[in-house]
Design an enzyme around this catalytic site. Sequence first.
Site, short mmCIF file in Angstrom:
data_model
loop_
_atom_site.label_atom_id
_atom_site.label_comp_id
_atom_site.label_asym_id
_atom_site.label_seq_id
_atom_site.Cartn_x
_atom_site.Cartn_y
_atom_site.Cartn_z
N ASP A 12 0.77 -1.32 -0.04
CA ASP A 12 -0.10 0.02 0.01
C ASP A 12 0.81 1.32 -0.04
OD1 ASP A 12 -2.38 -1.37 0.11
OD2 ASP A 12 -2.32 -1.80 2.14
N CYS A 92 -2.22 5.08 17.97
CA CYS A 92 -1.03 5.24 16.84
C CYS A 92 -1.24 6.02 15.97
CB CYS A 92 -0.58 3.75 16.60
SG CYS A 92 0.78 3.97 15.51
N CYS A 186 0.53 -4.36 14.96
CA CYS A 186 2.08 -4.54 14.57
C CYS A 186 2.98 -5.22 15.61
CB CYS A 186 2.63 -3.35 14.09
SG CYS A 186 2.70 -2.11 15.11
#
Length: 338
Positions: A12, A92, A186
């Site tokens: 992406d 985040c 993540c």
Amino acid sequence: MKILMAMSGGVDSTVSAYKLKNEGHEVIGCYMKLHGKANYHEENIKKVQKVANFLQIPYHILDLQEDFKNKVYMPFVDTYKEGKTPNPCALCNRFIKLGKLLEFAKSLGCEKLATGHYARIENNLIHTAIDENKDQSYFLASADKEALKYLLFPLGKMKKEEVKQFASTIDVLKSFASQKESSEICFVENTYVQILDQFMDTKIPGEVLNSSGKIIGKHEGYMHYTIGKRRGFEVRGTHEPHFVLKINPKQNQIVVGTKEELKVSEFSLKNINLFIDAKELDCEVKIRYRSKSTPCKVIINDDKSAKISLKDPVYGLASGQMAVFYNADKVIASGFIE
């Protein structure tokens, strides 16, 4: 236009960088080191280097591990400790990707910050992506309103299949088209409990109560449960499926009940983040990323708290999660469920 492109080594952000460069912009890449997961960054940085060399753009490696730990990682741990369900991606985006990274972009003299998110910015408001299955407007809804005028989402009008197909037609980018998708959180390798185990004992057996307060079973430690979970605990004297309704962290107890008892028609928010000027909203709300939106009325208080009344009840409302409010395809507000 001078643009800082957040680059992760994934398809992406790679296609986003390619598109912006081909449109004639001055593109600078930036890879963020957010956590210390073993062998995670080395592989990604190689991919970023490969793309940067191909596009002939400079790139930076920005170490934000300390900020990430303070603003995202430890709040993730602390929220579970409080018996709530955290939303680390929302934090985040607000404090790191659209916060610290945006500060870095400005320090380089960039006019815009671009990311590979699937969403759109129109008239200084976040809009849903064309690809409904990949739409990430929910996670971006915690962003500071002032940040929106600096943001670019080059993939907002593309479908994921188109992005992969696009990458597969360019020799240097072919490998990006077929690589495995990154996980949603993540820093979580397998389960969130493995993270919590580093900070506390999560395996302390406790009591399972019904909604009347009667002890009806045992569980293996309250941190293993989130609202709506229906397995992993003992329930005596019933064959009907039971779900977690409430978590009492101080007592190491979970309260369970039937699916009907999971229904909620009203709830409260704290720290509402408004993108439009309003004291009341008639709109739609999502109570989690993959939930369907439902019509609601929002009454906003002076202290930035809010009361939400739902037209149709929802199941499994979890304290700590983010509620995001939409008017058609526009994000108009967000807040954290109390």
